[in-house]
Design an enzyme around this catalytic site. Structure first.
Site, short mmCIF file in Angstrom:
data_model
loop_
_atom_site.label_atom_id
_atom_site.label_comp_id
_atom_site.label_asym_id
_atom_site.label_seq_id
_atom_site.Cartn_x
_atom_site.Cartn_y
_atom_site.Cartn_z
N ASP A 1 3.34 -13.44 16.10
CA ASP A 1 2.53 -13.12 15.83
C ASP A 1 1.73 -14.21 15.46
O ASP A 1 0.87 -15.12 14.49
CB ASP A 1 3.49 -13.76 13.42
CG ASP A 1 2.23 -13.09 13.23
OD1 ASP A 1 1.06 -12.43 13.06
OD2 ASP A 1 2.60 -13.40 11.48
N CYS B 1 8.91 8.93 8.03
CA CYS B 1 9.06 8.69 6.48
C CYS B 1 8.64 10.02 5.68
O CYS B 1 8.58 10.30 4.06
CB CYS B 1 7.26 8.15 6.52
SG CYS B 1 7.89 6.54 7.00
N CYS C 1 7.71 11.53 2.17
CA CYS C 1 7.68 10.44 0.81
C CYS C 1 6.38 9.37 1.44
O CYS C 1 5.46 8.85 2.00
CB CYS C 1 9.12 8.75 1.35
SG CYS C 1 9.06 7.58 0.55
N CYS D 1 5.56 3.71 -0.56
CA CYS D 1 4.61 2.60 -0.71
C CYS D 1 3.25 2.35 -0.88
O CYS D 1 3.10 1.36 -1.20
CB CYS D 1 4.60 2.43 0.97
SG CYS D 1 4.17 3.61 2.31
N CYS E 1 1.31 0.42 -4.72
CA CYS E 1 1.17 -1.10 -4.63
C CYS E 1 0.43 -1.60 -5.10
O CYS E 1 -0.54 -0.39 -5.85
CB CYS E 1 0.10 -0.69 -3.18
SG CYS E 1 -1.10 -1.94 -1.81
N CYS F 1 -4.97 -6.17 0.04
CA CYS F 1 -3.18 -6.64 0.15
C CYS F 1 -3.40 -8.24 -0.65
O CYS F 1 -3.59 -9.48 -0.49
CB CYS F 1 -2.57 -7.01 1.66
SG CYS F 1 -1.23 -6.98 1.85
N CYS G 1 3.28 -10.72 -1.12
CA CYS G 1 3.87 -8.75 -1.88
C CYS G 1 4.58 -8.16 -0.69
O CYS G 1 4.58 -8.24 0.33
CB CYS G 1 2.97 -8.94 -2.14
SG CYS G 1 3.17 -7.15 -3.40
N CYS H 1 5.36 -2.99 -1.18
CA CYS H 1 6.06 -1.85 -0.76
C CYS H 1 7.48 -1.94 0.48
O CYS H 1 8.00 -0.74 1.05
CB CYS H 1 4.32 -1.82 0.54
SG CYS H 1 4.36 -3.42 2.01
N CYS I 1 10.48 0.66 -0.29
CA CYS I 1 10.99 2.00 1.00
C CYS I 1 12.27 2.21 0.73
O CYS I 1 12.75 0.86 1.00
CB CYS I 1 10.24 1.26 1.57
SG CYS I 1 11.09 1.71 4.21
#
Length: 354
Positions: free
Chosen positions: A142, A196, A199, A202, A206, A222, A249, A252, A256
């Site tokens: 990252d 997914c 569904c 998420c 939010c 976000c 945060c 989401c 799940c």
């Protein structure tokens, strides 16, 4: 020389010894991801993260970023603390019902993952060198123009969920990703199919509606972006929606269904630090800059600095004041004359929320 399939098996074994949960391999042709990346940048969804646009398509071209790269080894490391209780998702959501409590994203409560993964990825690279001799490589965590989620999904680590994070059927999404770009031709892992379905949990949960459509995130809305990456004033219309979240945060991910399979880390590095869980906003707002630096040493939180730390908590205190927590006013008053105009503005806004 060891065969490529046998080498991948050996890499996987070495990775497990280093605390990684899974290893995958993919090639360097990410051309099919370029149009989506370009549209995302053109719409400005990256906000103030100028490095996203500055590197342009190099993010989708590993061999341009690191010349000679032939394969990318992807690594996954689970980060739920060792002491995580069975009903951790419910417990985390309940923190929102206590407006005076400060919420720090779960991944940031322990040691800085950049440090943990980078060191272990380098050890993994050293282990590969012991098997094959010197080879060209570069480690990423990252920290550079790398399409992490795209590489992870292509290498079988999981699929891209509707929140844009990578999901695995057996591990949810509570994990970090890292990569080693190598000049070795390794057999790619098989991608997995998405699960997914219909569904939309998420998207629905939010708080700021940052997930504007399945698989599309406007980072500018976000809370993780606003509290960590964004340097200036937080948009006024979004402040009430942040509630008592002061760093990141998890909503989401908490909602799940696949995260009922999220795994605990075996590493002590991700155990929560004292002072970052279950503390009141007023306690953290009282930290001097020296205390902030001391308590966040080796933590990912330190990178935002004391000024943004106070900005974030001021917003949360304003939301607590609106929710009926009278003690929030007293805490806010202590920073009304703060030297930073950014802090003063957010404190003034917060005091108006009574």
């Amino acid at each position: 020389m060891i065969g490529s399939k046998q080498l991948v098996s050996r890499i996987q074994a070495l990775a497990r010894e280093l605390g990684f949960s899974q290893i995958g391999v993919t090639g360097v042709d990410l051309s099919s991801a370029e149009p989506g990346l370009m549209r995302w940048l053109e719409k400005g969804f990256h906000g103030e993260m100028a490095y996203m646009a500055a590197h342009g398509m190099r993010r989708a071209r590993p061999a341009e970023l690191v010349p000679g790269t032939v394969s990318v080894i992807t690594a996954r490391m689970d980060y739920l603390p060792r002491t995580t209780p069975g009903e951790w998702q419910r417990i985390e959501f309940e923190r929102l019902e206590r407006p005076q409590e400060a919420i720090v994203s779960m991944y940031a409560r322990g040691r800085d993952y950049h440090k943990v993964l980078r060191a272990r990825l380098q050890k993994l690279a050293d282990g590969i060198a012991a098997e094959v001799g010197p080879f060209g490589h570069r480690v990423f965590t990252d920290s550079a123009p790398v399409l992490e989620a795209e590489l992870a999904s292509r290498s079988g680590q999981g699929w891209r969920g509707k929140h844009t994070l990578v999901l695995d059927r057996e591990a949810g999404s509570m994990f970090f990703l890292g990569e080693i770009y190598v000049d070795l031709a390794l057999p790619p892992s098989e991608p997995v199919s998405p699960h997914c379905g219909s569904c939309s949990a998420c998207i629905d949960v939010c708080p700021t509606r940052a997930i504007i459509a399945p698989y599309r995130l406007d980072a500018r809305r976000c809370i993780s972006y606003l509290t960590i990456e964004h340097a200036g004033p937080i948009p006024i219309e979004l402040r009430p929606l942040m509630a008592n979240r002061i760093y990141g945060c998890d909503d989401c991910q908490l909602v799940c269904p696949w995260n009922k399979f999220a795994r605990k880390s075996a590493l002590a590095d991700f155990d929560p630090r004292e002072g970052l869980t279950g503390r009141t906003l007023a306690e953290l707002f009282a930290w001097t800059e020296e205390e902030f630096l001391a308590r966040t040493e080796g933590s990912p939180i330190r990178r935002i600095g004391h000024e943004r730390w106070l900005r974030n908590i001021a917003v949360a205190l304003g939301n607590a004041l609106r929710a009926g927590d009278a003690s929030a006013r007293q805490a806010l008053e202590t920073r009304r004359q703060h030297p930073s105009a950014l802090v003063r503005e957010h404190v003034a806004w917060a005091l108006q929320q009574a």
